[in-house]
Every structure is written in structure tokens, then in C-alpha cells.
Design an enzyme around this catalytic site. Structure first.
Site, short mmCIF file in Angstrom:
data_model
loop_
_atom_site.label_atom_id
_atom_site.label_comp_id
_atom_site.label_asym_id
_atom_site.label_seq_id
_atom_site.Cartn_x
_atom_site.Cartn_y
_atom_site.Cartn_z
N GLY A 267 0.54 -0.98 0.24
CA GLY A 267 -0.28 -0.10 -0.04
C GLY A 267 0.51 1.25 0.60
O GLY A 267 0.46 2.32 0.19
N HIS A 268 1.78 1.22 0.45
CA HIS A 268 3.48 2.52 0.04
C HIS A 268 4.53 2.26 -0.54
O HIS A 268 5.36 1.77 -0.81
CB HIS A 268 3.56 2.15 1.60
CG HIS A 268 3.68 3.02 1.78
ND1 HIS A 268 5.79 4.34 1.73
CD2 HIS A 268 3.16 4.82 2.39
CE1 HIS A 268 5.85 5.38 2.49
NE2 HIS A 268 5.04 5.89 2.68
N PHE A 269 4.11 2.25 -1.82
CA PHE A 269 3.05 2.80 -3.35
C PHE A 269 2.82 1.43 -4.01
O PHE A 269 3.12 1.23 -4.57
CB PHE A 269 3.25 3.97 -3.83
CG PHE A 269 2.43 5.49 -2.46
CD1 PHE A 269 2.12 5.67 -1.67
CD2 PHE A 269 4.31 5.66 -2.36
CE1 PHE A 269 1.68 6.86 -0.94
CE2 PHE A 269 4.33 6.61 -1.02
CZ PHE A 269 2.90 6.97 -0.84
#
Length: 145
Positions: free
Chosen positions: A48-50
Site C-alpha cells: 500500500g506504500h505505494f
């Protein structure tokens, strides 16, 4: 190597996937520690990052720096602290100088600046090769269980 990951677990309560110190390569009790961490491509936070441009979150690097400091504190004052719970009290003067990507190995250098009662002030730097990527002043304490 002074301490491997299993030996590090004796000194700090963190466990996978939130244990970010892979090895300790130098330790001078009550003075300093040098530790390494490699951020593998499978690390949970990259999803999720990224998603299209994975970068290690800065807070994860600061956490790794605090964990290295925790090992230094516990190894320095082992007889009176082992078994007690560490707590992060403050993070000051944080500067992010460069991104860290999947596969990067950081060298964390932490100095014990001051200890009084159960308050410990640390100065930490993280390097990718010899390039400074993050620096921070960290304050920690030890709490009874």
C-alpha cells in the site's frame, strides 16, 4: 556479527512482521550500536506504500532506528532492565534525506547521548551504503510490567 535476529529478540519485544533489526554488527555498551536492516520486496507495507512505486515508509525507518536504540539500552543496562517494557517517548529533529526502496539495506548508527533514571536520549542515523537517508533524536523509557 555481534547479535543475530534470534539474539536480538532476547532484548526487545518486537516480532515479525514488526521486527526491523536484522543484525547488530557493532555494540559498545552505554555508548553506541551499529545495526543492519534489509527491506525485502515482500515486506507487508510495500503493498500500500505505494502500489506502483514502492517506498519504505519513513516511520518504519524511524521505528528500526528506535529498535536498534532499544537493543543498545537493554545490552547496556541488562541486569536492571531485562524483562521490562520499552516505550517510545519522543522523536525530534527528524530529517528524511533520501527514499529507501525494496531491497535496500540500511546501516543504523545510534549513540546513547544521555541516560537519567529510566529515560534514555539517543541520536540515530540511517545510511544506505554511505548516504544518509534519515536522522532523528529519540527519547525512550522503560516501564515496569
Amino acid at each position: 556479527m555481534i547479535l543475530d535476529k534470534d539474539q536480538i529478540k532476547k532484548y526487545i519485544p518486537h516480532r515479525e512482521p514488526f521486527l526491523f533489526v536484522d543484525e547488530v554488527v557493532e555494540l559498545i555498551p552505554e555508548e553506541s550500536i551499529t545495526a543492519n536492516v534489509t527491506f525485502h520486496e515482500a515486506s507487508f507495507f510495500f503493498e500500500g506504500h505505494f502500489p506502483d512505486n514502492p517506498v519504505v515508509p519513513g516511520v518504519i525507518i524511524v521505528e528500526a532506528m528506535a529498535q536498534a536504540g532499544g537493543v543498545l539500552i537493554y545490552k547496556s543496562f541488562e541486569s536492571k532492565l531485562l524483562g521490562l517494557t520499552p516505550a517510545l517517548v519522543g522523536i525530534n529533529n527528524v530529517k528524511f534525506k533520501a527514499p529507501t526502496f525494496p531491497g535496500d539495506k540500511l546501516r543504523i548508527e545510534t549513540i546513547l547521548v544521555k541516560s537519567k533514571l529510566n529515560i534514555f536520549k539517543l541520536s540515530a542515523k540511517a545510511f544506505n551504503n554511505d548516504k544518509l537517508v534519515v536522522q532523528a533524536d529519540i527519547t525512550a523509557t522503560i516501564m515496569s510490567n
